[in-house]
Design a protein around this motif. Structure first.
Motif, PDB file in Angstrom:
ATOM      1  N   ALA A  21     -17.002  52.326  54.279  1.00  0.00           N
ATOM      2  CA  ALA A  21     -16.605  53.288  55.324  1.00  0.00           C
ATOM      3  C   ALA A  21     -15.952  54.517  54.687  1.00  0.00           C
ATOM      4  CB  ALA A  21     -15.642  52.621  56.306  1.00  0.00           C
ATOM      5  N   GLU A  22     -15.038  54.295  53.752  1.00  0.00           N
ATOM      6  CA  GLU A  22     -14.342  55.424  53.107  1.00  0.00           C
ATOM      7  C   GLU A  22     -15.325  56.282  52.305  1.00  0.00           C
ATOM      8  OE1 GLU A  22     -11.475  56.135  54.071  1.00  0.00           O
ATOM      9  OE2 GLU A  22     -10.087  54.449  54.092  1.00  0.00           O
ATOM     10  N   GLN A  23     -16.259  55.644  51.632  1.00  0.00           N
ATOM     11  CA  GLN A  23     -17.247  56.406  50.854  1.00  0.00           C
ATOM     12  C   GLN A  23     -18.083  57.307  51.765  1.00  0.00           C
ATOM     13  OE1 GLN A  23     -17.492  56.736  47.652  1.00  0.00           O
ATOM     14  NE2 GLN A  23     -15.944  55.222  47.167  1.00  0.00           N
ATOM     15  N   GLU A  47      -7.276  68.146  54.119  1.00  0.00           N
ATOM     16  CA  GLU A  47      -6.144  67.316  53.693  1.00  0.00           C
ATOM     17  C   GLU A  47      -6.500  65.831  53.787  1.00  0.00           C
ATOM     18  OE1 GLU A  47      -1.752  66.235  55.317  1.00  0.00           O
ATOM     19  OE2 GLU A  47      -2.487  68.227  55.854  1.00  0.00           O
ATOM     20  N   HIS A  48      -7.171  65.470  54.895  1.00  0.00           N
ATOM     21  CA  HIS A  48      -7.519  64.056  55.053  1.00  0.00           C
ATOM     22  C   HIS A  48      -8.614  63.633  54.072  1.00  0.00           C
ATOM     23  CE1 HIS A  48      -7.094  60.202  56.780  1.00  0.00           C
ATOM     24  NE2 HIS A  48      -8.333  60.139  57.206  1.00  0.00           N
ATOM     25  N   LEU A  49      -9.430  64.573  53.628  1.00  0.00           N
ATOM     26  CA  LEU A  49     -10.423  64.251  52.598  1.00  0.00           C
ATOM     27  C   LEU A  49      -9.714  63.774  51.326  1.00  0.00           C
ATOM     28  CD1 LEU A  49     -13.276  64.233  51.330  1.00  0.00           C
ATOM     29  CD2 LEU A  49     -12.966  66.656  50.813  1.00  0.00           C
ATOM     30  N   GLN A  51      -6.714  62.480  51.105  1.00  0.00           N
ATOM     31  CA  GLN A  51      -6.140  61.157  51.400  1.00  0.00           C
ATOM     32  C   GLN A  51      -7.220  60.082  51.357  1.00  0.00           C
ATOM     33  OE1 GLN A  51      -4.248  61.542  55.268  1.00  0.00           O
ATOM     34  NE2 GLN A  51      -2.223  61.387  54.335  1.00  0.00           N
ATOM     35  N   THR A  52      -8.384  60.412  51.893  1.00  0.00           N
ATOM     36  CA  THR A  52      -9.479  59.441  51.970  1.00  0.00           C
ATOM     37  C   THR A  52      -9.924  59.012  50.572  1.00  0.00           C
ATOM     38  OG1 THR A  52     -10.168  60.349  54.094  1.00  0.00           O
ATOM     39  CG2 THR A  52     -11.826  59.106  52.886  1.00  0.00           C
ATOM     40  N   LYS A  53      -9.936  59.974  49.648  1.00  0.00           N
ATOM     41  CA  LYS A  53     -10.261  59.624  48.254  1.00  0.00           C
ATOM     42  C   LYS A  53      -9.236  58.625  47.727  1.00  0.00           C
ATOM     43  CE  LYS A  53     -12.538  64.032  47.226  1.00  0.00           C
ATOM     44  NZ  LYS A  53     -12.298  65.390  46.686  1.00  0.00           N
ATOM     45  N   GLY A  54      -7.992  58.822  48.085  1.00  0.00           N
ATOM     46  CA  GLY A  54      -6.933  57.886  47.695  1.00  0.00           C
ATOM     47  C   GLY A  54      -7.130  56.505  48.321  1.00  0.00           C
ATOM     48  N   HIS A  55      -7.615  56.485  49.563  1.00  0.00           N
ATOM     49  CA  HIS A  55      -7.866  55.197  50.235  1.00  0.00           C
ATOM     50  C   HIS A  55      -8.954  54.423  49.499  1.00  0.00           C
ATOM     51  CE1 HIS A  55      -6.427  57.174  54.245  1.00  0.00           C
ATOM     52  NE2 HIS A  55      -5.477  57.075  53.338  1.00  0.00           N
ATOM     53  N   ALA A  56      -9.997  55.140  49.089  1.00  0.00           N
ATOM     54  CA  ALA A  56     -11.088  54.497  48.347  1.00  0.00           C
ATOM     55  C   ALA A  56     -10.561  53.962  47.013  1.00  0.00           C
ATOM     56  CB  ALA A  56     -12.229  55.482  48.127  1.00  0.00           C
ATOM     57  N   TYR A 112     -11.099  53.553  64.344  1.00  0.00           N
ATOM     58  CA  TYR A 112     -11.891  52.490  63.708  1.00  0.00           C
ATOM     59  C   TYR A 112     -11.211  52.038  62.411  1.00  0.00           C
ATOM     60  CZ  TYR A 112     -15.561  49.972  61.405  1.00  0.00           C
ATOM     61  OH  TYR A 112     -16.249  48.992  60.746  1.00  0.00           O
ATOM     62  N   GLU A 113     -10.761  52.995  61.620  1.00  0.00           N
ATOM     63  CA  GLU A 113     -10.099  52.653  60.360  1.00  0.00           C
ATOM     64  C   GLU A 113      -8.786  51.914  60.607  1.00  0.00           C
ATOM     65  OE1 GLU A 113     -10.179  56.758  58.552  1.00  0.00           O
ATOM     66  OE2 GLU A 113     -10.887  55.586  56.847  1.00  0.00           O
ATOM     67  N   ILE A 114      -8.038  52.354  61.620  1.00  0.00           N
ATOM     68  CA  ILE A 114      -6.771  51.687  61.942  1.00  0.00           C
ATOM     69  C   ILE A 114      -7.028  50.216  62.269  1.00  0.00           C
ATOM     70  CG2 ILE A 114      -4.917  51.570  63.680  1.00  0.00           C
ATOM     71  CD1 ILE A 114      -5.105  54.751  63.720  1.00  0.00           C
ATOM     72  N   GLY A 116      -9.593  48.375  61.237  1.00  0.00           N
ATOM     73  CA  GLY A 116     -10.026  47.686  60.024  1.00  0.00           C
ATOM     74  C   GLY A 116      -8.880  47.413  59.070  1.00  0.00           C
ATOM     75  N   TYR A 117      -8.027  48.418  58.854  1.00  0.00           N
ATOM     76  CA  TYR A 117      -6.901  48.232  57.927  1.00  0.00           C
ATOM     77  C   TYR A 117      -5.852  47.293  58.517  1.00  0.00           C
ATOM     78  CZ  TYR A 117      -8.543  51.465  54.393  1.00  0.00           C
ATOM     79  OH  TYR A 117      -9.278  52.048  53.396  1.00  0.00           O
ATOM     80  N   GLY A 118      -5.700  47.318  59.835  1.00  0.00           N
ATOM     81  CA  GLY A 118      -4.766  46.382  60.472  1.00  0.00           C
ATOM     82  C   GLY A 118      -5.179  44.945  60.182  1.00  0.00           C
ATOM     83  N   ASP A 138       0.039  51.057  53.299  1.00  0.00           N
ATOM     84  CA  ASP A 138       0.211  52.496  53.041  1.00  0.00           C
ATOM     85  C   ASP A 138      -0.960  53.291  53.632  1.00  0.00           C
ATOM     86  OD1 ASP A 138       2.575  52.066  51.729  1.00  0.00           O
ATOM     87  OD2 ASP A 138       1.734  52.213  49.705  1.00  0.00           O
ATOM     88  N   THR A 139      -2.165  52.779  53.415  1.00  0.00           N
ATOM     89  CA  THR A 139      -3.341  53.457  53.971  1.00  0.00           C
ATOM     90  C   THR A 139      -3.298  53.433  55.494  1.00  0.00           C
ATOM     91  OG1 THR A 139      -4.700  52.935  52.046  1.00  0.00           O
ATOM     92  CG2 THR A 139      -5.870  53.457  54.077  1.00  0.00           C
ATOM     93  N   LEU A 140      -2.976  52.264  56.048  1.00  0.00           N
ATOM     94  CA  LEU A 140      -2.879  52.132  57.513  1.00  0.00           C
ATOM     95  C   LEU A 140      -1.937  53.192  58.080  1.00  0.00           C
ATOM     96  CD1 LEU A 140      -3.443  50.551  60.156  1.00  0.00           C
ATOM     97  CD2 LEU A 140      -1.643  48.957  59.484  1.00  0.00           C
ATOM     98  N   GLU A 142      -1.148  56.092  56.755  1.00  0.00           N
ATOM     99  CA  GLU A 142      -1.748  57.426  56.640  1.00  0.00           C
ATOM    100  C   GLU A 142      -2.816  57.651  57.710  1.00  0.00           C
ATOM    101  OE1 GLU A 142      -0.930  57.802  51.839  1.00  0.00           O
ATOM    102  OE2 GLU A 142      -3.003  57.925  52.555  1.00  0.00           O
ATOM    103  N   GLU A 143      -3.570  56.607  58.036  1.00  0.00           N
ATOM    104  CA  GLU A 143      -4.586  56.742  59.097  1.00  0.00           C
ATOM    105  C   GLU A 143      -3.899  57.000  60.436  1.00  0.00           C
ATOM    106  OE1 GLU A 143      -7.266  57.086  57.714  1.00  0.00           O
ATOM    107  OE2 GLU A 143      -7.956  55.408  56.490  1.00  0.00           O
ATOM    108  N   ARG A 144      -2.803  56.285  60.669  1.00  0.00           N
ATOM    109  CA  ARG A 144      -2.060  56.480  61.931  1.00  0.00           C
ATOM    110  C   ARG A 144      -1.497  57.890  62.015  1.00  0.00           C
ATOM    111  NH1 ARG A 144       1.206  50.868  61.408  1.00  0.00           N
ATOM    112  NH2 ARG A 144      -0.120  49.523  62.696  1.00  0.00           N
TER     113      ARG A 144
HETATM  114 FE    FE Z   1      -9.214  56.247  55.189  1.00  0.00          FE
END
Ligand code: FE
Ligand code: FE
Length: 169
Positions: A21-23, A47-49, A51-56, A112-114, A116-118, A138-140, A142-144
């Motif tokens: 999903a992150e990819q 900005e979220h891009l 963060q998203t790289k960090g999530h991956a 959707y991500e919230i 999944g990470y939950g 931490d990712t959860l 950031e998504e929130r």
């Molecule tokens: Fe993410």
């Protein structure tokens, strides 16, 4: 994918699904940013891009620590969400209305991500993967935060601008 015999197997499956999903998002977010007319919305997507790289990267680290490959599953739900975002990008709409549509698409992604990470977070907790649990949490968070920022931006700027379009042209 190997059969899912244990909660540990399911945990790994969820991690790979999130990684896929992150990819997909890493590819989609620059297109969303480019399609945004509002400077604030574009900056938000950019900005979220990052963060998203960090999530991956966090998911890579967790999968590495578990001795698992990063690949093996494709997140079909994210494929659908990204496709809807793409349709909004291609929509023939006034820029203000399109921006409101882009936020709507992006918030579906965040929710959707919230979810999944939950789930992944609680699996990590019950399985005793403390470090993974912390990273997933931490990712959860950031998504929130991203979801809340998008809500604030919609309320304070984007939806207001969209509402003022008279649709007469
Ligand atoms: Fe993410
Ligand atoms: Fe996200």
């Amino acid at each position: 994918m190997p059969p899912l015999k244990t909660l540990e197997d399911l945990f790994v499956h969820e991690l790979k699904d999130l990684y896929s999903a992150e990819q997909q998002l890493i590819k989609a977010l620059p297109k969303m940013a480019k399609a945004a007319s509002s400077e604030h919305l574009r900056a938000g997507f950019e900005e979220h891009l990052e963060q998203t790289k960090g999530h991956a990267e966090r998911l890579e680290k967790i999968l590495d620590d578990l001795g698992q490959s990063h690949r093996g599953t494709k997140c079909k739900a994210m494929e659908g969400l990204v496709e809807e975002g793409k349709q909004m990008i291609d929509e023939d709409a006034p820029p203000e209305v399109k921006d409101a549509g882009l936020i709507a698409a992006a918030q579906r992604v965040e929710h959707y991500e919230i979810a999944g990470y939950g789930t992944a977070c609680t699996f990590a907790q019950i399985l005793g993967h403390t470090e993974a649990e912390k990273m997933l949490h931490d990712t959860l968070q950031e998504e929130r935060e991203t979801d809340e920022k998008l809500s604030d931006l919609a309320l304070s700027e984007i939806n207001v601008a969209a509402q003022s379009v008279d649709g007469q042209e």
